[in-house]
Motif scaffolding. Structure first.
Motif, PDB file in Angstrom:
ATOM      1  N   MET A   1       0.858  -1.178   0.000  1.00  0.00           N
ATOM      2  CA  MET A   1       0.000   0.000   0.000  1.00  0.00           C
ATOM      3  C   MET A   1       0.897   1.232   0.000  1.00  0.00           C
ATOM      4  N   LYS A   2       0.556   2.150  -0.838  1.00  0.00           N
ATOM      5  CA  LYS A   2       1.321   3.388  -0.884  1.00  0.00           C
ATOM      6  C   LYS A   2       1.060   4.184   0.394  1.00  0.00           C
ATOM      7  N   PRO A   3       2.132   4.674   1.039  1.00  0.00           N
ATOM      8  CA  PRO A   3       1.953   5.469   2.262  1.00  0.00           C
ATOM      9  C   PRO A   3       1.082   6.707   2.043  1.00  0.00           C
ATOM     10  N   GLN A   4       1.182   7.317   0.853  1.00  0.00           N
ATOM     11  CA  GLN A   4       0.365   8.500   0.568  1.00  0.00           C
ATOM     12  C   GLN A   4      -1.122   8.137   0.572  1.00  0.00           C
ATOM     13  N   GLY A   5      -1.437   6.942   0.076  1.00  0.00           N
ATOM     14  CA  GLY A   5      -2.819   6.488   0.056  1.00  0.00           C
ATOM     15  C   GLY A   5      -3.375   6.293   1.451  1.00  0.00           C
ATOM     16  N   LEU A   6      -2.553   5.721   2.320  1.00  0.00           N
ATOM     17  CA  LEU A   6      -2.987   5.535   3.706  1.00  0.00           C
ATOM     18  C   LEU A   6      -3.212   6.868   4.405  1.00  0.00           C
ATOM     19  N   GLU A   7      -2.325   7.798   4.185  1.00  0.00           N
ATOM     20  CA  GLU A   7      -2.474   9.121   4.813  1.00  0.00           C
ATOM     21  C   GLU A   7      -3.716   9.829   4.298  1.00  0.00           C
ATOM     22  N   LYS A   8      -3.959   9.737   3.006  1.00  0.00           N
ATOM     23  CA  LYS A   8      -5.143  10.360   2.424  1.00  0.00           C
ATOM     24  C   LYS A   8      -6.414   9.718   2.985  1.00  0.00           C
ATOM     25  N   ALA A   9      -6.410   8.395   3.136  1.00  0.00           N
ATOM     26  CA  ALA A   9      -7.563   7.698   3.714  1.00  0.00           C
ATOM     27  C   ALA A   9      -7.776   8.113   5.168  1.00  0.00           C
TER      28      ALA A   9
END
Length: 76
Positions: A1-9
């Motif tokens: 999972m991309k870290p940016q995706g987790l932060e955005k979620a």
């Protein structure tokens, strides 16, 4: 999972949580409708963001595939 995706979620989850608080405190129909719209938009955004972020690796795709199947099985 991309870290940016987790932060955005996580950010969208925070917005959805705040909207839920606003729903509970709504003093008028208009306030409720606005908070409901924000909640639904944010909630859908969490799913979409995780779906896009999961495309980065086979393990993430497998995890998200399980969540997607779980979502389809769940009746709300």
């Amino acid at each position: 999972m991309k870290p940016q995706g987790l932060e955005k979620a996580r950010r969208r989850l925070r917005v959805a949580s705040n909207a839920l608080d606003q729903l509970k405190a709504a003093a008028s129909d208009a306030e409720f409708e606005d908070a409901w719209f924000i909640f639904l938009t944010s909630w859908k955004g969490i799913y979409t963001t995780l779906e896009q972020g999961a495309k980065s690796s086979a393990q993430s795709r497998q995890w998200f595939g399980g969540k997607k199947a779980e979502r389809k099985r769940t009746d709300y």
